[in-house]
Motif scaffolding. Structure first.
Motif, PDB file in Angstrom:
ATOM      1  N   ASP A 100       0.823  -1.203   0.000  1.00  0.00           N
ATOM      2  CA  ASP A 100       0.000   0.000   0.000  1.00  0.00           C
ATOM      3  C   ASP A 100       0.864   1.263   0.000  1.00  0.00           C
ATOM      4  OD1 ASP A 100      -2.324   1.460  -0.099  1.00  0.00           O
ATOM      5  OD2 ASP A 100      -3.053   0.871   1.885  1.00  0.00           O
ATOM      6  N   THR A 101       0.232   2.360  -0.360  1.00  0.00           N
ATOM      7  CA  THR A 101       0.921   3.626  -0.546  1.00  0.00           C
ATOM      8  C   THR A 101       0.855   4.506   0.691  1.00  0.00           C
ATOM      9  OG1 THR A 101      -1.106   4.504  -1.545  1.00  0.00           O
ATOM     10  CG2 THR A 101       0.584   3.662  -3.032  1.00  0.00           C
ATOM     11  N   ASP A 102       1.765   5.463   0.721  1.00  0.00           N
ATOM     12  CA  ASP A 102       1.764   6.491   1.756  1.00  0.00           C
ATOM     13  C   ASP A 102       0.655   7.494   1.422  1.00  0.00           C
ATOM     14  OD1 ASP A 102       2.642   9.332   2.644  1.00  0.00           O
ATOM     15  OD2 ASP A 102       3.885   8.000   3.865  1.00  0.00           O
ATOM     16  N   PRO A 103      -0.197   7.852   2.381  1.00  0.00           N
ATOM     17  CA  PRO A 103      -1.317   8.752   2.059  1.00  0.00           C
ATOM     18  C   PRO A 103      -0.881  10.166   1.701  1.00  0.00           C
ATOM     19  CG  PRO A 103      -1.220   8.299   4.420  1.00  0.00           C
ATOM     20  CD  PRO A 103      -0.245   7.373   3.769  1.00  0.00           C
ATOM     21  N   TYR A 106       1.689   9.296  -1.975  1.00  0.00           N
ATOM     22  CA  TYR A 106       1.095   8.353  -2.930  1.00  0.00           C
ATOM     23  C   TYR A 106       2.117   7.350  -3.448  1.00  0.00           C
ATOM     24  CZ  TYR A 106      -1.748  12.649  -3.029  1.00  0.00           C
ATOM     25  OH  TYR A 106      -2.433  13.774  -2.690  1.00  0.00           O
ATOM     26  N   CYS A 109       4.745   2.788   0.506  1.00  0.00           N
ATOM     27  CA  CYS A 109       4.986   3.233   1.877  1.00  0.00           C
ATOM     28  C   CYS A 109       6.000   2.306   2.553  1.00  0.00           C
ATOM     29  CB  CYS A 109       3.674   3.235   2.656  1.00  0.00           C
ATOM     30  SG  CYS A 109       3.848   3.704   4.385  1.00  0.00           S
ATOM     31  N   LYS A 112       4.424   0.424   5.529  1.00  0.00           N
ATOM     32  CA  LYS A 112       3.582  -0.700   5.088  1.00  0.00           C
ATOM     33  C   LYS A 112       4.459  -1.843   4.567  1.00  0.00           C
ATOM     34  CE  LYS A 112      -0.581   1.113   5.682  1.00  0.00           C
ATOM     35  NZ  LYS A 112      -1.586   0.517   6.605  1.00  0.00           N
ATOM     36  N   CYS A 347      -5.259  -2.604  -0.763  1.00  0.00           N
ATOM     37  CA  CYS A 347      -4.434  -1.428  -0.443  1.00  0.00           C
ATOM     38  C   CYS A 347      -5.360  -0.221  -0.275  1.00  0.00           C
ATOM     39  CB  CYS A 347      -3.412  -1.167  -1.541  1.00  0.00           C
ATOM     40  SG  CYS A 347      -2.205  -2.499  -1.769  1.00  0.00           S
ATOM     41  N   ASN A 349      -5.188   2.750   1.113  1.00  0.00           N
ATOM     42  CA  ASN A 349      -4.684   4.098   0.832  1.00  0.00           C
ATOM     43  C   ASN A 349      -4.655   4.380  -0.667  1.00  0.00           C
ATOM     44  OD1 ASN A 349      -4.296   4.523   3.554  1.00  0.00           O
ATOM     45  ND2 ASN A 349      -2.094   4.091   3.508  1.00  0.00           N
ATOM     46  N   GLN A 352      -8.217   4.828  -1.902  1.00  0.00           N
ATOM     47  CA  GLN A 352      -8.790   6.116  -1.496  1.00  0.00           C
ATOM     48  C   GLN A 352      -8.227   7.243  -2.361  1.00  0.00           C
ATOM     49  OE1 GLN A 352      -8.231   7.086   2.634  1.00  0.00           O
ATOM     50  NE2 GLN A 352      -9.389   8.992   2.500  1.00  0.00           N
ATOM     51  N   TYR A 353      -6.924   7.205  -2.613  1.00  0.00           N
ATOM     52  CA  TYR A 353      -6.326   8.215  -3.471  1.00  0.00           C
ATOM     53  C   TYR A 353      -6.955   8.172  -4.867  1.00  0.00           C
ATOM     54  CZ  TYR A 353      -3.306  10.039  -7.051  1.00  0.00           C
ATOM     55  OH  TYR A 353      -2.878  10.685  -8.168  1.00  0.00           O
TER      56      TYR A 353
END
Length: 383
Positions: A100-103, A106, A109, A112, A347, A349, A352-353
């Motif tokens: 998953d990505t850093d919020p 993007y 992460c 994670k 994932c 994040n 959501q992005y």
């Protein structure tokens, strides 16, 4: 229509290509080596070198092959990327999974990644390679990822397709201080173009040489690599199973000419990004955040809007002549990957992005008047 990206071709670029057309070499000639050496020097690469190829997808493929990715292995990457970053593992018969990505950035992460590695270690299913993707031109936290690579024993390939000229931790992306290989893309919407093309950077001389062989059929004429000697000037041997992933001298000449203006391209993109930050400050959008550890190349300027309104805002902008786009649909939600067993929710994040993402126009030749037009259209679309 104001496009989300556009190449910048100068008279000097045209003259460089014309000079190759008038020379004795138009496919495999001296411009390729000059381009490779020029970009490697720009990035501050010590040892090894650059290997120019037909496109960044080809670069990803031979990067996996050079690192020994094969059936039974697993490769991890970011879901917020173009599909090629994941497909390259499948080309080698390996499996792929996503971190998953850093919020905020993007990007893949590092926190994670650490959590997923701990779980994978307990299950005896660690990745062979991790591919962090420098989304929109901003580097991932490569020092943290490299520390995890040392701890868990995986190899690292930076997908820096968006990030030529970007900076990380006091150096240029592509210097491979924290990775085995870094990859650039030179598609026309990217920062520097060769029409189509890509390049791999590698510090290790043996890895660099393997990439060269894989680019061109696994074929060599080097005396030290031949089994037979004194066969004649025509002689060559295939010593690996490679591909015809070569770039041409025409493309390399264009890239070398563009390299001379790379800092100008970057300066303009960063100025446009700063101006977007100011112009959009009072609008109900999330602007891209920048980590303190580096300086983005700003291949993209992605904003986020209310997910419930994203389609309406996107359609409104397109109808006003603003060529916005969306980067990216999480790879594992694609039909092909769903058939492999992936499901939404993997994932959160990244999902959501994606739900609110819109990439605004960003290119070297963009004028302030065009940027004002884009922002006015965003304001109207949100109203």
């Amino acid at each position: 229509m104001i496009p989300y990206g556009r190449q910048s071709i100068s008279e000097e670029d045209i003259a460089a290509v014309e000079a190759v057309l008038r020379s004795e070499w138009i496919t495999q000639g001296p411009a390729i080596g000059a381009f490779e050496r020029g970009l490697a020097a720009y990035c501050g690469l010590q040892g090894g070198g650059g290997v120019a190829v037909a496109n960044a997808t080809a670069a990803l493929h031979i990067a996996m092959l050079a690192l020994g990715v094969a059936p039974g292995d697993v490769v991890w990457t970011s879901p917020n990327t173009f599909i090629a970053s994941a497909n390259c593992a499948l080309y080698c018969g390996a499996e792929v999974d996503f971190v998953d990505t850093d919020p905020d950035t993007y990007n893949l992460c590092a926190r994670k990644l650490a959590e997923k590695l701990e779980q994978a270690s307990a299950a005896g299913r660690l990745p062979k390679v991790v591919i962090p993707v420098h989304f929109a031109g901003q580097s991932c936290d490569m020092r943290a990822i490299a520390a995890l690579a040392q701890q868990y024993g995986f190899r690292v390939v930076e997908d820096a397709s968006h990030a030529v000229g970007a900076e990380y931790d006091g150096g240029k992306v592509g210097d491979c201080r924290f990775s085995d290989i870094a990859i650039f893309s030179f598609h026309p919407v990217k920062i520097l173009t060769t029409a189509e093309g890509g390049m791999l950077m590698a510090r290790d001389p043996a890895l660099y040489r393997r990439l060269q062989l894989l680019r061109s059929h696994g074929m060599t004429r080097e005396a030290g690599e031949l089994e037979k000697h004194d066969e004649g000037g025509w002689y060559y041997e295939q010593i690996d199973l490679g591909y015809n992933y070569r770039i041409t001298d025409l493309q390399a000449a264009l890239g070398l000419s563009q390299l001379g203006r790379l800092d100008l391209f970057l300066e303009r993109r960063r100025a446009l990004a700063a101006r977007y930050d100011t112009l959009l400050a009072e609008l109900p959008v999330i602007r891209p955040r920048q980590a303190a550890y580096g300086v983005s190349a700003f291949h993209l300027y992605p904003i986020q809007v209310d997910p419930a309104r994203r389609r309406a805002v996107f359609d409104s902008l397109r109808s006003q002549g603003i060529g916005v786009n969306v980067h990216y649909i999480p790879v594992y939600t694609q039909p092909y990957y769903r058939k492999l067993g992936f499901r939404a929710g993997l994932c959160p994040n990244a999902e959501q992005y994606y739900a609110g993402a819109i990439s605004l126009p960003m290119f070297y030749g963009m004028t302030e008047a065009e940027q004002d037009e884009v922002v006015a259209a965003v304001r109207k679309a949100l109203a």
